[in-house]
Design an enzyme around this catalytic site. Structure first.
Site, mmCIF file in Angstrom:
data_model
loop_
_atom_site.group_PDB
_atom_site.id
_atom_site.type_symbol
_atom_site.label_atom_id
_atom_site.label_comp_id
_atom_site.label_asym_id
_atom_site.label_seq_id
_atom_site.Cartn_x
_atom_site.Cartn_y
_atom_site.Cartn_z
ATOM 1 N N GLU A 762 0.349 -5.741 -13.118
ATOM 2 C CA GLU A 762 0.735 -7.105 -12.752
ATOM 3 C C GLU A 762 1.932 -7.499 -13.603
ATOM 4 O O GLU A 762 1.858 -7.444 -14.843
ATOM 5 C CB GLU A 762 -0.427 -8.083 -12.981
ATOM 6 C CG GLU A 762 -1.647 -7.810 -12.121
ATOM 7 C CD GLU A 762 -1.405 -8.048 -10.648
ATOM 8 O OE1 GLU A 762 -0.450 -8.765 -10.316
ATOM 9 O OE2 GLU A 762 -2.163 -7.516 -9.825
ATOM 10 N N CYS A 796 3.255 -16.169 -15.592
ATOM 11 C CA CYS A 796 3.943 -15.434 -14.533
ATOM 12 C C CYS A 796 3.866 -16.183 -13.210
ATOM 13 O O CYS A 796 4.689 -15.976 -12.320
ATOM 14 C CB CYS A 796 3.349 -14.033 -14.378
ATOM 15 S SG CYS A 796 1.579 -14.005 -14.058
#
Length: 1006
Positions: A762, A796
């Site tokens: 990720e 993020c």
């Protein structure tokens, strides 16, 4: 767990459970008969008048008549009415009307379908007709835009024998600028209306109650409109700011004899409002009133508190007793958060609580003018509730002038006429304001009073028998004869939340996982417990710095431990993970405190991180078991096919600093629950919380040889882990640069490596939120602000681009800038802090470099200043929120991940252009849309290509099991943490086929 000391001795959740309703006082039959007798008299008087629930004009409206018949039409019509003020042309009105009323399942009134399909002049005529009806409908409920424009309506009411309480419309105050404007408008009401009202005709009934003169002017105030920083997490700070904002208003009210009524809003503000009311009354001798809600389970206790305070303070005040206007919101919000539902979920219980509160208030009524106590203002359209209160007055030997009836402007004309015929002092709650902020109020009134649960509808439109209308809510027979929930048809269908104990029961059988509730910081005990933890628990020390040799040694030991851990019963493995979740739950405030100090997280951010870690443990423990149970494929005689899974081997877990507990725990427990051994290499900045997590897992029963803690640098320990040929799986969350390097390194297969490494990766995001012309800007501004600047933009999933469509751009940008100015930059340990530090000086330097790039590419609209000395005090650097305009899709600020509090506000001519811009980067992680246009929301579902798309809410804060998180493109490998498929990346599938035929004989199918 040694770093945290003794366990807590109480269950926080149980401690914050609202008190249960007290059993109804046993009333003699004579009292109940008297209540019904008074109620019957009121109903007979009311039904002599021909006006309807709202007005004859209202009910003759074709749209309202059809809305009563078709729930689907009603929902879409009221949604259209909600966004109507944003539509500036006849073409837009027609376009949106077609969009809303053209939704599947919506049937239209006769003739309207042709109107929707019409073109040219016919389309324009229909749009003007609909607009006229909505404006006329708003005029039935809203008296004017300001004090002066409302005077003719107020005078008309007075001449009809009805007093007034004026309320300013507006549901959200997002900036200090807006708060100042609200305060000026309140002051205008306080200073203008008394002079105007002084010229109204003398009216003995309205000018006096049973103790003497009462103020003619009554103004209702919502505390949320007075200060943009009204938040119960900062209880004392909010009180100080609100008192400062109120002081000029209350002094003016004292001088001009204006009663100021403090409205109760959402449950989260209830205790703050009551405390504020009490302190203001103790400081300034103004005519004071307070609204109290009977749909709250705490209603009776709240009344007791105010009565006791009034006696101690020597004050005489008024309580406006109401049922409550936010039932749907309170139920839905509590269910979503996993908190105890603060309101009664059955209308009968709300009505019963109303009568119990009324009895205590009547009993506390002062008997002479200078006596401390509470006067009762009855805010209800329910004849049973009114009749019961009038009977209580008789019981306590008080005249009917000891109570004032308060009803909503534009509604219940029949009841008002009945009250006047009985010479009851009546006051209308009269909203004043502009159309846009007024729409939320209007829609709430329409929904509430066209609901199947509306007493007015039951009493005057549906012809419900008097016996049922006047039945006691304390009787079980009444419960059977009435619907089960109050106004709010959709929310009434919500299932009750069920608590799950952290046991092995049901593992692998699809047993549900309930998300760990975040702390409700509106509750004093939860605030105080969290503050104690923050004050006493710092960052646990972590000794040493792992070397490459340490990494190889950890992998060797994990490899040796793999066979036994892999062979363990999956239920036993999951039971250990569930025990770890329970241990985290017991020490959750201490874990959060570590992140406050080590990672610079604010209270809410740290608490949410801990809750997510617990959720990962619970969810993966439940999901893992079924992977190892053979599942039969096909049904063929003589052939038996089974598919099942096996662990991959040694997992290297490389976790980030921005979610240092949640993501670390998620990747680690996913590996362990699926039978892999794990070596955890956390970010160097947050090794303390990662070490605490490993301690918890070891304490719960994970063998030390199965789980290894490797606190070292990424370049040394991390690199050695990634390249070790014995590591079968790498679970990584972090930057794109490091992630791509890991993927490249994992793809190399040196001689002697007998496996292909699996990478669960990720990475970053360059996330966009689209705001169109129909958006609710109150929601959009706050949603974008939190998404962009929560945890200083160090997520993020954070919003770094907001793309605004058409005419909404200027208004949105101005409101966003002013809303962002109100954010408090401060120490993360302080509950008043909204924006804390960034993680380290290297991160701060990168963010500052991008700010300089932004100065060259666009226009710097806002640069929030950091208080002097704050960085030295906290020991971490700060960068205040920055907002840029004029950024184009080609600019670096529109394409490169910054990972800090820097936001670009971009303009698009159309919704399609906004989607194209949003999709224009290589990152595909999160995105959001604020729109009230169904067609735009559907376009976003189809075309906005991100891993997590959020409609009409912020784009951060994904919940385990509800919003599986992860992106594609250069945002990651699409593994969706917290989702049902995530664990498949941690196992290898196997298939076993057996020929069950033996000499022509095969067992039959089972």
């Amino acid at each position: 767990m040694p770093i945290f000391g003794r366990d807590k001795q109480k269950d926080d959740e149980a401690a914050t459970k609202p008190p249960q309703q007290q059993p109804a006082d046993s009333e003699p039959t004579q009292f109940e008969q008297r209540t019904k007798q008074i109620g019957g008299d009121l109903l007979r008087h009311a039904r002599r008048h021909r006006t309807g629930v709202f007005s004859a004009k209202f009910w003759s409206d074709q749209l309202m008549n059809w809305a009563m018949k078709d729930p689907a039409f009603k929902v879409q019509l009221f949604r259209f009415i909600d966004c109507f003020p944003m539509l500036t042309t006849a073409e837009q009105v027609h376009e949106y009307l077609v969009d809303y009323l053209g939704q599947p399942g919506v049937s239209l009134p006769p003739g309207m379908e042709l109107g929707l399909k019409a073109g040219g002049m016919a389309k324009s005529i229909m749009s003007k007709t609909i607009a006229g009806r909505i404006n006329a409908m708003a005029g039935n409920f809203i008296a004017g835009t300001d004090a002066v424009s409302a005077v003719p309506t107020l005078r008309k009411l007075w001449d009809e024998g009805v007093a007034f309480s004026v309320d300013l419309l507006g549901e959200a105050c997002v900036s200090d600028e807006e708060a100042v404007a609200y305060r000026k408008r309140y002051l205008d009401l306080i200073e203008t209306l008394p002079d105007e009202a002084a010229g109204f005709a003398s009216n003995e009934q309205l000018d006096n109650d049973y103790l003497g003169p009462v103020p003619r002017t009554n103004v209702s105030i919502k505390i949320s409109s007075l200060c943009a920083r009204t938040d119960p997490i900062d209880f004392d700070g909010s009180l100080d700011r609100l008192r400062e904002a109120l002081r000029p208003l209350l002094e003016a009210a004292r001088k001009r004899n204006v009663l100021i009524n403090f409205d109760i809003e959402q449950y989260a503000l209830k205790d703050l409002t009551i405390e504020l009311f009490e302190r203001c009354c103790e400081e300034i001798e103004f005519p004071a009133g307070l609204a109290m809600q009977s749909y709250l389970r705490s209603g009776v206790e709240d009344v007791r508190r105010v009565i006791n305070w009034a006696r101690r303070a020597g004050r005489q005040v008024t309580v406006r007793l109401i049922k409550g206007a936010y039932w749907d919101y309170e139920v839905i919000h509590a269910e979503q958060q996993g908190w105890p539902v603060p309101v009664w979920t059955n209308k009968r219980e709300t009505d019963a609580c109303f009568e119990q509160m009324a009895e205590r208030l009547v009993a506390a009524a002062p008997r002479r003018d200078n006596q401390p106590g509470v006067k009762l203002a009855l805010g209800s359209h329910n004849v049973r509730s009114i009749a019961n209160t009038l009977a209580l007055l008789e019981k306590h030997k008080l005249p009917e002038s000891a109570v004032e009836l308060q009803m909503l402007f534009g509604m219940a004309d029949q009841l008002k006429a009945a009250a006047r015929s009985r010479k009851l002092r009546t006051r209308e709650y009269v909203p004043v304001g502009e159309m846009i902020p007024g729409m939320a109020y209007l829609v709430r009134r329409l929904l509430e009073n066209t609901s199947n649960q509306s007493w007015l509808r039951a009493g005057f439109s549906d012809n419900v028998p008097d016996e049922q209308l006047l039945a006691s809510p304390h009787e079980e027979s009444a419960a059977r004869s009435k619907p089960a929930a109050p106004a709010g048809d959709a929310a009434a269908a919500l299932a009750r939340r069920h608590e799950l104990s952290p046991t092995v029961e049901g593992l692998g059988d699809g047993s549900p996982m309930t998300n760990e509730p975040t702390r409700d910081f509106s509750q004093r005990d939860q605030r105080e417990a969290f503050a104690r933890a923050v004050g006493s628990v710092g960052t646990p020390p972590v000794a040493g710095e792992a070397t490459a040799e340490d990494a190889r040694e950890a992998v060797a030991r994990a490899t040796a431990a793999l066979p036994d851990w892999r062979a363990m019963d999956p239920v036993a493995r999951s039971a250990i993970i569930l025990e770890a979740a329970a241990e985290m739950r017991r020490h959750r405030d201490e874990l959060s405190s570590v992140m406050v100090h080590e990672a610079g997280k604010t209270w809410r951010e740290a608490d949410a991180d801990t809750c997510e870690a617990i959720d990962f443990c619970e969810y993966y423990a439940r999901c893992a078991v079924g992977l190892f149970r053979p599942r039969r494929l096909g049904k063929f005689v003589g052939e038996l096919n089974h598919v099942f899974h096996q662990p991959r081997g040694v997992a290297a877990v490389i976790s980030p600093w921005n979610f240092p507990l949640a993501i670390c725990a998620g990747m680690t427990t996913a590996a362990l629950a699926t039978g892999n051994t794990a070596v955890v290499k956390p970010s160097s900045q947050t090794r303390g919380i990662a070490g605490a997590m490993c301690e918890i897992l070891w304490t719960a029963g994970v063998p030390a040889e199965v789980l290894h803690f490797l606190p070292g640098s990424g370049g040394v320990a991390g690199s050695a882990l990634v390249r070790d040929p014995r590591v079968a799986l790498i679970a990584f969350t972090g930057s794109k640069q490091v992630g791509l390097d890991i993927i490249k390194a994992a793809g190399e297969v040196p001689d002697g490596q007998g496996l292909l490494k699996k990478v669960v990766c990720e990475m970053g995001g360059k996330n966009a939120v689209i705001v169109d012309q129909s958006a609710d800007l109150d929601e959009a501004v706050l949603g974008v602000r939190q998404s962009a600047f929560g945890y200083s933009g160090q997520k993020c999933s954070a919003c770094s681009r907001v793309i605004v469509v058409g005419d909404a751009y200027e208004t949105f940008l101005r409101r966003l800038i002013e809303a962002t100015r109100t954010l408090q930059i401060g120490p993360p340990a302080d509950p008043s802090t909204d924006v804390g530090p960034v993680i380290d000086e290297s991160a701060a330097a990168k963010i500052r470099a991008y700010i300089e790039i932004g100065r060259g590419e666009g226009n710097l609209e806002l640069a929030c200043e950091v208080p002097d000395g704050l960085a030295r005090q906290v020991g971490k650097p700060y960068v205040g929120p920055h907002i840029f305009s004029g950024i184009r899709p080609r600019h670096r600020l529109a394409n490169e991940e910054i990972f800090g509090p820097v936001l670009s506000v971009m303009r698009a001519a159309s919704f399609q252009e906004a989607l194209d811009v949003a999709n224009g980067t290589t990152y595909k992680l999160t995105g959001g849309v604020f729109s009230r246009k169904p067609a735009h929301l559907e376009m976003a579902r189809r075309q906005f290509r991100v891993g997590n798309l959020y409609l009409n809410r912020g784009i951060t804060g994904a919940l385990v099991g509800r919003q599986p998180f992860g992106g594609f493109g250069l945002s990651g490998t699409g593994t969706k943490a917290g989702g049902g498929d995530y664990l498949l990346h941690f196992v290898e599938p196997r298939c076993c086929t057996e020929n069950t035929m033996r000499h022509g004989f095969a067992p039959g199918l089972e």
